[in-house]
Write a protein that holds these residues in place. Structure first.
Motif, PDB file in Angstrom:
ATOM      1  N   TRP A   1     -10.779  -7.629  25.924  1.00  0.00           N
ATOM      2  CA  TRP A   1     -11.412  -8.830  25.362  1.00  0.00           C
ATOM      3  C   TRP A   1     -11.060  -8.966  23.888  1.00  0.00           C
ATOM      4  CZ3 TRP A   1     -14.089  -5.253  28.376  1.00  0.00           C
ATOM      5  CH2 TRP A   1     -14.479  -5.709  29.649  1.00  0.00           C
ATOM      6  N   TYR A   2     -10.855 -10.190  23.496  1.00  0.00           N
ATOM      7  CA  TYR A   2     -10.609 -10.498  22.093  1.00  0.00           C
ATOM      8  C   TYR A   2     -11.858 -11.194  21.573  1.00  0.00           C
ATOM      9  CZ  TYR A   2      -7.931 -12.262  18.084  1.00  0.00           C
ATOM     10  OH  TYR A   2      -7.444 -12.538  16.833  1.00  0.00           O
ATOM     11  N   VAL A   3     -12.512 -10.566  20.612  1.00  0.00           N
ATOM     12  CA  VAL A   3     -13.719 -11.142  20.008  1.00  0.00           C
ATOM     13  C   VAL A   3     -13.271 -11.837  18.732  1.00  0.00           C
ATOM     14  CG1 VAL A   3     -16.029 -10.682  19.110  1.00  0.00           C
ATOM     15  CG2 VAL A   3     -15.080  -9.213  20.929  1.00  0.00           C
ATOM     16  N   ASN A   4     -13.180 -13.158  18.790  1.00  0.00           N
ATOM     17  CA  ASN A   4     -12.775 -13.919  17.612  1.00  0.00           C
ATOM     18  C   ASN A   4     -14.027 -14.286  16.826  1.00  0.00           C
ATOM     19  OD1 ASN A   4     -10.404 -15.112  16.296  1.00  0.00           O
ATOM     20  ND2 ASN A   4     -11.583 -17.001  16.528  1.00  0.00           N
ATOM     21  N   LEU A   5     -14.182 -13.686  15.658  1.00  0.00           N
ATOM     22  CA  LEU A   5     -15.337 -14.045  14.826  1.00  0.00           C
ATOM     23  C   LEU A   5     -15.075 -15.429  14.255  1.00  0.00           C
ATOM     24  CD1 LEU A   5     -15.828 -10.502  13.319  1.00  0.00           C
ATOM     25  CD2 LEU A   5     -17.217 -11.615  15.068  1.00  0.00           C
ATOM     26  N   GLN A   6     -16.032 -16.312  14.396  1.00  0.00           N
ATOM     27  CA  GLN A   6     -15.829 -17.728  14.072  1.00  0.00           C
ATOM     28  C   GLN A   6     -17.191 -18.395  13.904  1.00  0.00           C
ATOM     29  OE1 GLN A   6     -13.696 -18.691  17.749  1.00  0.00           O
ATOM     30  NE2 GLN A   6     -15.542 -19.599  18.639  1.00  0.00           N
TER      31      GLN A   6
ATOM     32  N   ARG B   1     -14.771 -22.754  12.987  1.00  0.00           N
ATOM     33  CA  ARG B   1     -13.882 -22.301  11.895  1.00  0.00           C
ATOM     34  C   ARG B   1     -13.626 -20.816  12.081  1.00  0.00           C
ATOM     35  NH1 ARG B   1     -14.821 -21.495   5.347  1.00  0.00           N
ATOM     36  NH2 ARG B   1     -12.600 -21.333   4.851  1.00  0.00           N
ATOM     37  N   ASP B   2     -12.404 -20.422  11.953  1.00  0.00           N
ATOM     38  CA  ASP B   2     -12.051 -19.023  12.141  1.00  0.00           C
ATOM     39  C   ASP B   2     -12.569 -18.175  10.983  1.00  0.00           C
ATOM     40  OD1 ASP B   2     -10.488 -17.154  13.860  1.00  0.00           O
ATOM     41  OD2 ASP B   2      -9.533 -16.757  11.935  1.00  0.00           O
ATOM     42  N   HIS B   3     -13.083 -16.989  11.324  1.00  0.00           N
ATOM     43  CA  HIS B   3     -13.611 -16.085  10.304  1.00  0.00           C
ATOM     44  C   HIS B   3     -12.674 -14.903   9.995  1.00  0.00           C
ATOM     45  CE1 HIS B   3     -18.046 -17.599  10.738  1.00  0.00           C
ATOM     46  NE2 HIS B   3     -17.289 -18.410  10.044  1.00  0.00           N
ATOM     47  N   THR B   4     -11.421 -15.037  10.388  1.00  0.00           N
ATOM     48  CA  THR B   4     -10.338 -14.109  10.001  1.00  0.00           C
ATOM     49  C   THR B   4     -10.420 -12.740  10.685  1.00  0.00           C
ATOM     50  OG1 THR B   4     -10.230 -15.228   7.859  1.00  0.00           O
ATOM     51  CG2 THR B   4      -9.007 -13.171   8.056  1.00  0.00           C
ATOM     52  N   LEU B   5     -11.552 -12.074  10.558  1.00  0.00           N
ATOM     53  CA  LEU B   5     -11.732 -10.753  11.158  1.00  0.00           C
ATOM     54  C   LEU B   5     -11.919 -10.897  12.673  1.00  0.00           C
ATOM     55  CD1 LEU B   5     -12.209  -7.704  10.432  1.00  0.00           C
ATOM     56  CD2 LEU B   5     -14.656  -8.275  10.347  1.00  0.00           C
ATOM     57  N   ASP B   6     -11.366  -9.970  13.426  1.00  0.00           N
ATOM     58  CA  ASP B   6     -11.492 -10.000  14.895  1.00  0.00           C
ATOM     59  C   ASP B   6     -11.715  -8.591  15.417  1.00  0.00           C
ATOM     60  OD1 ASP B   6     -10.404 -12.831  15.092  1.00  0.00           O
ATOM     61  OD2 ASP B   6      -8.708 -11.806  14.174  1.00  0.00           O
ATOM     62  N   LEU B   7     -11.992  -8.530  16.710  1.00  0.00           N
ATOM     63  CA  LEU B   7     -12.187  -7.247  17.402  1.00  0.00           C
ATOM     64  C   LEU B   7     -11.460  -7.277  18.730  1.00  0.00           C
ATOM     65  CD1 LEU B   7     -16.068  -6.731  17.291  1.00  0.00           C
ATOM     66  CD2 LEU B   7     -14.417  -4.970  16.675  1.00  0.00           C
TER      67      LEU B   7
HETATM   68 MG    MG Z   1      -9.700 -14.735  14.272  1.00  0.00          MG
END
Ligand code: MG
Length: 199
Positions: A104-109, A122-128
Motif C-alpha cells: 500500500w502507498y499511503v499518500n499524505l495529503q 493537495r499533496d503533503h510530500t511525505l509518503d509511506l
Molecule cells: Mg505524496
C-alpha cells in the motif's frame, strides 16, 4: 454525492493551481470516504517542471519553481484511490497488469474537497509504503525537508503530516477489502474533460 460508475476528476492542487489530474470512475462515495478507479493506459495530467516530469528535476529546482500539469500516460496496471473522509491521507493501490497487488502507498495529503467535476486535494510530500507483513517504510523525508527549507510547507505543517502518517501506522487500516477488487474489462477508459484545470 457521486454515484457508482460516474466519471470524475481527481486533482492535486497547489496554491497557484492544479498540478495533476486523473479521470477516474467512482466505485464508492459515502460518508466514510471515496473509492475511485484509474484504468490502465489512462491519459492523465502529471506535474512538470521546466518542461519535463517533476521527478526528473533536482529537489532544489522542484521547490523553487511552480509545477504545471502536462500529459502522461498511466502504465499497464490500474490504480485505486481509497480516500477516507476528513483524513489527511489517501491510499493509492497500485495493481500490475495481471491484477497483482503487493503493498500500500499511503499518500499524505489534504482532506479531499468536492468540486463540480470531482475531488481536489493537495499533496503533503511525505509518503509511506506499508506491507502485508506489518512493516513500513517512510518515503521522501528528504524531499519534505527541502520543501520546508524553501517555504513550500511550514515546519509545523510538516510535523502534522508526519503525525498523520504515524496515526495511520497505529491504526493499520490494512487490508481494506479493496485488494481483491477487479475492474470490469468492458468499461471504456475515461479521459480528462476540456477545462479540467480551470474549474
Ligand atoms: Mg505524496
Amino acid at each position: 454525492m457521486w454515484s457508482e460508475g460516474d466519471v470524475v476528476v481527481v486533482r492535486y492542487v497547489e496554491p497557484w493551481g492544479p498540478i495533476s489530474g486523473f479521470p477516474v470512475r467512482v466505485l464508492r462515495d459515502d460518508e466514510d470516504g471515496i473509492v475511485l478507479y484509474l484504468a490502465p493506459r489512462s491519459e492523465v495530467a502529471w506535474p512538470y517542471v521546466d518542461g519535463r516530469l517533476v521527478r526528473d528535476a533536482t529537489l532544489e529546482r522542484r521547490y523553487t519553481t511552480e509545477w504545471s500539469p502536462g500529459p502522461h500516460r498511466w502504465d499497464d496496471g490500474w490504480l485505486l484511490f481509497v480516500f477516507p473522509a476528513g483524513r489527511a491521507y489517501g491510499l493509492w493501490f497500485f495493481f500490475g497488469p495481471d491484477g497483482t497487488f503487493g503493498r500500500w502507498y499511503v499518500n499524505l495529503q489534504a482532506p479531499y474537497r468536492r468540486t463540480p467535476i470531482g475531488f481536489d486535494t493537495r499533496d503533503h510530500t511525505l509518503d509511506l509504503w506499508t506491507y502485508p507483513d506489518g512493516s513500513h517504510e517512510w518515503k521522501d523525508e528528504d524531499e519534505l525537508a527541502v520543501a520546508v527549507r524553501y517555504g513550500h510547507h511550514t515546519a509545523e505543517d510538516a510535523a502534522a503530516f508526519r503525525a498523520e502518517g504515524e496515526r495511520v501506522l497505529a491504526e493499520w487500516p490494512f487490508p481494506t477489502g479493496w485488494e481483491v477488487w477487479r475492474p470490469d474489462p468492458s468499461w471504456p477508459v475515461p479521459s480528462l474533460p476540456d477545462g479540467w484545470d480551470r474549474v
